[in-house]
Design an enzyme around this catalytic site. Structure first.
Site, short mmCIF file in Angstrom:
data_model
loop_
_atom_site.label_atom_id
_atom_site.label_comp_id
_atom_site.label_asym_id
_atom_site.label_seq_id
_atom_site.Cartn_x
_atom_site.Cartn_y
_atom_site.Cartn_z
CB CYS A 77 -58.77 -29.54 -13.11
SG CYS A 77 -59.83 -31.03 -13.24
CG ASN A 78 -53.75 -34.19 -13.96
OD1 ASN A 78 -53.08 -34.09 -14.37
ND2 ASN A 78 -54.29 -33.59 -12.38
CB CYS A 187 -55.58 -36.86 -9.40
SG CYS A 187 -57.32 -36.44 -9.21
N1 DGL Z 1 -58.13 -32.82 -8.54
C1 DGL Z 1 -58.95 -33.31 -10.44
C2 DGL Z 1 -57.80 -33.12 -11.41
O1 DGL Z 1 -56.88 -33.33 -11.31
C3 DGL Z 1 -60.32 -33.29 -9.97
C4 DGL Z 1 -60.60 -34.18 -9.15
C5 DGL Z 1 -62.18 -35.30 -9.42
O2 DGL Z 1 -63.17 -34.79 -9.08
O3 DGL Z 1 -62.35 -36.48 -10.19
O4 DGL Z 1 -58.24 -34.30 -12.34
#
Ligand code: DGL
Length: 266
Positions: A77-78, A187
């Site tokens: 998760c970024n 993301c």
């Molecule tokens: N998939 C996650 C990321 O890489 C989180 C996305 C989210 O829930 O806003 O940031």
């Protein structure tokens, strides 16, 4: 201090299905490993949450991985990598791999001059990609852009609707005005949208960081002597904090899950 063993599982977490883009690449490279995936679907989207909220959620998730005796945890998760990784990285016996910091280092070492980053609001406001890249390369121009609807589109599996396609196209057009040589899908949900993005721009324009991330994890676990060489006992477990069926359905176009998806409430 817990003893980490080679056949212990590797934990992965994200707000929902996005982290599967990372799990898929890691599994390709390290097929003998045991994996535990947690999607925090009760709290998705993470990109709109405060640092305090994300710290709170991650405390429960990391405790769960401790109980499951994980040898390593992948922050797929970024958003959490950008906002809370620095606060928690030394608090556990297992090593935590953050996607942003790992991938930014690889990107900084390319010859690109103009790099676009699509990411969540929290990742963009943290400037984490810009700051990490600047540590290794001060010449690269980085253009960050927040895509407010994209995570919702992926979680609800509506990427093929006319309305979603219009939203994605408009966001892409804003980014293209910066004339980037490459655009990072910063993301982990966004690679699910590649079939739409590539209707409007060439596939080569986009970077899905999962491949680079998986390579770095593989190299590091190999150097640490922590890979699992026993090919006979490979397992995968999936947990979510809400709506397991919806998770399975949204994951489907990207990752076939045959196992039961367990509901986990903290
Ligand atoms: N998939 C996650 C990321 O890489 C989180 C996305 C989210 O829930 O806003 O940031």
């Amino acid at each position: 201090m817990a003893i980490l063993r080679n056949n212990d599982p590797i934990g992965f977490f994200d707000s929902g299905v996005g982290g599967l883009t990372v799990l898929k690449e890691v599994k390709n490279l390290m097929p003998n490993e045991n994996f535990i995936y947690f999607g925090d679907t009760l709290h998705v989207p993470y990109g709109d949450k405060t640092k305090e909220q994300l710290l709170e959620y991650s405390k429960d998730i990391l405790k769960f991985f401790e109980e499951k005796k994980c040898k390593a945890v992948v922050m797929a998760c970024n958003t959490t990598s950008s906002t809370i990784y620095e606060d928690i990285k030394d608090k556990y016996d297992f090593k935590i791999y953050p996607i942003v910091q790992t991938v930014a280092k690889v990107l900084a070492n390319t010859s690109l001059d103009r790099l676009g980053i699509f990411a969540t609001k929290a990742t963009i406001s943290s400037n984490a990609y810009q700051n990490e890249i600047a540590k290794y390369n001060s010449n690269m121009k980085v253009f960050g852009q927040h895509c407010p609807e994209w995570v919702k589109i992926v979680e609800n599996n509506t990427s093929q609707s006319a309305e979603s396609i219009e939203i994605i196209k408009n966001d892409l057009n804003i980014m293209l005005k910066n004339n980037p040589q490459k655009i990072v899908l910063g993301c982990t949900h966004y690679p699910f949208l590649l079939p739409v993005l590539t209707k409007f721009a060439p596939k080569e324009l986009f970077i899905d960081p999962a491949k680079y991330f998986a390579q770095a994890i593989n190299t590091d676990l190999t150097l640490a002597g922590l890979t699992n060489d026993n090919s006979s006992e490979h397992t995968e477990e999936f947990y979510v904090s809400s709506e397991p069926d919806k998770f399975k359905n949204s994951a489907k176009m990207f990752y076939e899950i045959n196992q039961t998806i367990n509901l986990l409430k903290f």
